[in-house]
Design a protein around this motif. Structure first.
Motif, PDB file in Angstrom:
ATOM      1  N   CYS A 199       8.207  19.628  68.983  1.00  0.00           N
ATOM      2  CA  CYS A 199       9.254  20.640  68.797  1.00  0.00           C
ATOM      3  C   CYS A 199       8.578  21.944  68.411  1.00  0.00           C
ATOM      4  N   VAL A 200       8.871  22.978  69.165  1.00  0.00           N
ATOM      5  CA  VAL A 200       8.348  24.310  68.867  1.00  0.00           C
ATOM      6  C   VAL A 200       9.483  25.157  68.310  1.00  0.00           C
ATOM      7  N   ALA A 201       9.238  25.788  67.174  1.00  0.00           N
ATOM      8  CA  ALA A 201      10.251  26.597  66.526  1.00  0.00           C
ATOM      9  C   ALA A 201       9.931  28.080  66.661  1.00  0.00           C
ATOM     10  N   SER A 202      10.978  28.880  66.785  1.00  0.00           N
ATOM     11  CA  SER A 202      10.819  30.329  66.818  1.00  0.00           C
ATOM     12  C   SER A 202      12.013  30.959  66.138  1.00  0.00           C
ATOM     13  N   GLY A 203      11.825  32.206  65.699  1.00  0.00           N
ATOM     14  CA  GLY A 203      12.915  32.935  65.075  1.00  0.00           C
ATOM     15  C   GLY A 203      13.134  32.628  63.608  1.00  0.00           C
ATOM     16  N   LEU A 204      12.228  31.888  63.006  1.00  0.00           N
ATOM     17  CA  LEU A 204      12.337  31.592  61.573  1.00  0.00           C
ATOM     18  C   LEU A 204      10.938  31.557  60.970  1.00  0.00           C
ATOM     19  N   THR A 205      10.889  31.693  59.663  1.00  0.00           N
ATOM     20  CA  THR A 205       9.605  31.587  58.968  1.00  0.00           C
ATOM     21  C   THR A 205       9.326  30.101  58.796  1.00  0.00           C
ATOM     22  N   PHE A 206       8.579  29.575  59.718  1.00  0.00           N
ATOM     23  CA  PHE A 206       8.436  28.127  59.866  1.00  0.00           C
ATOM     24  C   PHE A 206       7.964  27.450  58.586  1.00  0.00           C
ATOM     25  N   SER A 207       7.020  28.059  57.914  1.00  0.00           N
ATOM     26  CA  SER A 207       6.423  27.417  56.747  1.00  0.00           C
ATOM     27  C   SER A 207       7.368  27.360  55.554  1.00  0.00           C
ATOM     28  N   ARG A 208       8.526  27.978  55.652  1.00  0.00           N
ATOM     29  CA  ARG A 208       9.503  27.930  54.573  1.00  0.00           C
ATOM     30  C   ARG A 208      10.511  26.801  54.756  1.00  0.00           C
TER      31      ARG A 208
END
Length: 120
Positions: free
Chosen positions: A22-31
């Motif tokens: 799963c690739v995430a975008s549009g958010l601060t992933f590490s949070r």
């Protein structure tokens, strides 16, 4: 706009392994804690596994323990689910989820899902 895009689903035989990504975008992933849920035909969506923001803490559904492994790469905004010794009852649509409270099963965002079919 937050997007979670799953990949890696498919048709496999019982006993095989499969890795979902799963690739995430549009958010601060590490949070965000990241996790996986699944929904089989005619059943409610159920929890599979979750990993906290740092990757240090993981939790799994009982049926996933010892067979499934969740991992994340904060540098690549990705979370993966490695599934081993797959069973026909693992057949479902698998959804990636992100949530600041996902360790408590509260998702803020969902992916569109990827189909996993395990034949006997």
């Amino acid at each position: 706009q937050v997007q979670l895009v799953e990949s890696g689903g498919g048709l496999v035989q019982a006993g095989d392994s499969l890795t979902l990504s799963c690739v995430a975008s549009g958010l601060t992933f590490s949070r965000y804690s990241m996790g996986w849920f699944r929904q089989a035909p005619g059943k409610e969506r159920e929890f599979v596994g979750v990993v906290n923001w740092s990757g240090a803490t993981k939790d799994y559904a009982d049926y996933a323990k010892g067979r499934f492994t969740i991992s994340r790469d904060n540098a690549k905004n990705t979370v993966s689910l490695q599934m081993n010794t797959l069973k026909p009852e693992d057949t479902a649509v698998y959804y990636c989820a992100a949530g600041q409270w996902l360790m408590r099963r509260r998702a803020d965002y969902w992916g569109q899902g990827t189909q996993v079919t395990v034949s006997s």
